[in-house]
Design a protein around this motif. Sequence first.
Motif, PDB file in Angstrom:
ATOM      1  N   THR A   1       0.840  -1.194   0.000  1.00 43.91           N
ATOM      2  CA  THR A   1       0.000   0.000   0.000  1.00 43.91           C
ATOM      3  C   THR A   1       0.877   1.246   0.000  1.00 43.91           C
TER       4      THR A   1
ATOM      5  N   SER B   1       0.003   3.852   1.804  1.00 50.22           N
ATOM      6  CA  SER B   1      -0.246   4.491   3.098  1.00 50.22           C
ATOM      7  C   SER B   1       0.828   4.071   4.098  1.00 50.22           C
TER       8      SER B   1
ATOM      9  N   HIS C   1       3.085  14.646   2.025  1.00 49.14           N
ATOM     10  CA  HIS C   1       2.179  13.508   1.767  1.00 49.14           C
ATOM     11  C   HIS C   1       1.812  12.837   3.097  1.00 49.14           C
TER      12      HIS C   1
ATOM     13  N   HIS D   1      -0.017  10.704   4.709  1.00 49.29           N
ATOM     14  CA  HIS D   1      -0.979   9.603   4.524  1.00 49.29           C
ATOM     15  C   HIS D   1      -0.556   8.434   5.414  1.00 49.29           C
TER      16      HIS D   1
ATOM     17  N   TRP E   1      -1.764   4.966   7.590  1.00 56.28           N
ATOM     18  CA  TRP E   1      -2.823   3.962   7.689  1.00 56.28           C
ATOM     19  C   TRP E   1      -3.542   4.098   9.039  1.00 56.28           C
ATOM     20  N   GLY E   2      -4.877   4.193   8.979  1.00 61.62           N
ATOM     21  CA  GLY E   2      -5.682   4.317  10.186  1.00 61.62           C
ATOM     22  C   GLY E   2      -5.891   5.739  10.649  1.00 61.62           C
ATOM     23  N   LEU E   3      -5.087   6.686  10.114  1.00 66.74           N
ATOM     24  CA  LEU E   3      -5.205   8.092  10.535  1.00 66.74           C
ATOM     25  C   LEU E   3      -5.598   9.013   9.389  1.00 66.74           C
ATOM     26  N   GLY E   4      -5.663   8.487   8.180  1.00 66.74           N
ATOM     27  CA  GLY E   4      -6.076   9.269   7.036  1.00 66.74           C
ATOM     28  C   GLY E   4      -4.996  10.192   6.521  1.00 66.74           C
ATOM     29  N   THR E   5      -5.425  11.299   5.928  1.00 63.17           N
ATOM     30  CA  THR E   5      -4.476  12.235   5.303  1.00 63.17           C
ATOM     31  C   THR E   5      -4.586  13.650   5.871  1.00 63.17           C
ATOM     32  N   GLY E   6      -5.267  13.798   6.974  1.00 60.36           N
ATOM     33  CA  GLY E   6      -5.495  15.133   7.515  1.00 60.36           C
ATOM     34  C   GLY E   6      -4.573  15.497   8.664  1.00 60.36           C
TER      35      GLY E   6
ATOM     36  N   ALA F   1      -2.922  12.648  10.894  1.00 55.47           N
ATOM     37  CA  ALA F   1      -1.743  12.018  10.289  1.00 55.47           C
ATOM     38  C   ALA F   1      -0.550  12.961  10.339  1.00 55.47           C
ATOM     39  N   GLN F   2      -0.786  14.224  10.033  1.00 54.39           N
ATOM     40  CA  GLN F   2       0.303  15.207  10.042  1.00 54.39           C
ATOM     41  C   GLN F   2       0.889  15.369  11.446  1.00 54.39           C
TER      42      GLN F   2
END
Length: 586
Positions: A500, A502, A548, A550, A552-557, A560-561
């Motif tokens: 993946t 992610s 980027h 991204h 896994w489990g935390l998304g891209t917002g 995650a950042q």
Amino acid sequence: MKKLFLFSAFLVGLWLAVFTFKIFNMGGEYQSIIVNFKDDIALTQLEESLNQISLKVNDTPTLNSSFSGDRNVYVLEGNKETLKTLRRSGLREKIEYIEPNYIYHTLDIPNDPDYSKQWNLRAINLERAWADSKGEGVTVAVIDTGVSRVPDLEQTEFVEGYDFVNDRTEALDDVGHGTHVAGTIAQSTNNNYGVAGIAYKAKIMPLKVLGFGGGTVADIAEAIRFAADNGADVINMSLGGGGDSHLMRDAIDYAHKKGVVIIAAAGNENDNSASYPARYPKVISVSALDAIGEKAPYSNFGAGIDISAPGGSEKGLIIQETITGNNQQPSFEGFQGTSMAAPHVAGVAALIKATGIKDPEEVRQILIESAREVAEDPFNHYGAGRLDAGGAVQLALKGKITVKDFLRWLRDSGYLNPGFWIDGGTIMLLPKLGMVVGSYLLAWFIRNYLVFNMSLASGMVFGSSGLFILQGLYIFDLPQWPLRLMGSSLPELGNVVMGTNSLNPIFASALIPFILIALFLGHNTLKWVAIGSCLGVASCLGISAFSHPHVWGLGTGMMAQGFLVINALICFGLAYLASKNDQVVT
């Protein structure tokens, strides 16, 4: 593309680090330029080149000396603009190198007329220490016979002390011993008078506990607590006796817990053990050296000795201004004893404290590690070795760039020139600011780790980008996953395993760097691979957080950042802590 950016950033960072380190250590004052022509240049070409240079910079290069002809070393007046012009002159094929003709100076030698008589200060390598520290902001409590403001202490700053013998605020000296001791620590220096002191910008706190007949444990213990409660950073006790005391021990423990470095004289009985209070574990015990660096004949030795320092002997006394005679007139006197050795260590402790070191045990460790070891010392005459002020301050400053360093670097790099910031307009302002701050941080990094070794570099590559070129390599009939695995950075290993894009929160975190540090911290080489991996992962996670994010489990917002930024900071902290206690990168 992202991996190419990461690897390119690493290579650029490495180049900048080396370049910045060179600037940091090579920058200096110069008023002329060295032009070294190639040894095999023909005479006609040499004359032609000299004429070309004269036309470009309006000055004719001349041989540096009558010995420079065979080596074609020429010098001409010039500054940075002259240097730039010469380097762009098109004469590179005829010139070996062009460089600034730096001006070197003697080390920081004070103008006190009798400084030349102070063999003891040169013996501890003090001039090297003065380049970085003079004891600014540090208070040294002198627990002794009091201190009188003789002329060569007039420029020394005093803080309020106490006379425990006579129970009054003014702690004047009526013996001469304490004033002499205070002079070694912080005699007024660069005042065109008398002699110099070690930490001459430190403050003196006079605490009188001794008279002509000595002093009591009760008064000395009270003075130790007074010093700790009133802002003393260092305590010097050039006194001692033969009895252990619970009251004294408690007072020493109290001051030590409050961050005070405590130093005491070992004693003058030539006995095989230090006297009290030097014998207490939280006190730095000092034996005495003579003018040739050997144990002074009177000095105690053996059990309890931590370090040795100049104490003088009949062949060479310790000279400071003090009071003498019944009328207590100021006079420059030569004394000897471990009482004279202890304030040397107290003064150097003040220099160390002025660099920002707070913990008394850390100060002790710096003194011990920087001491010049004596190869054969079966009777412990020297403790850890001979006191080295220059080495101690350098060790205390390891990994630090002082304000003075930073300002000198800004000046030498041209960053204090308004034109640097104006040229290019507002569009270039932020990139320029980033360059200044970034190269300063890289200079800090290089100074902290001394050299950029292959163990550290390989760890950084593994942590930040991996051998990403392998990911694009295709070998007929062979599976691709091993190449993708080897071509991935440490945070991206989970992507290969799970197939993946992610980031896996287990791999893209501080967990694996923490495990590597825990496993390899005791290994001289692999430790630096682990530290490099921490820094590489920190770089990878930091860039991923803003390019980027991204996970896994935390998304891209934001979640995650935030996760990536926090783990990047943890990785950097791990690298810092793991490297903090190391002396040399191997």
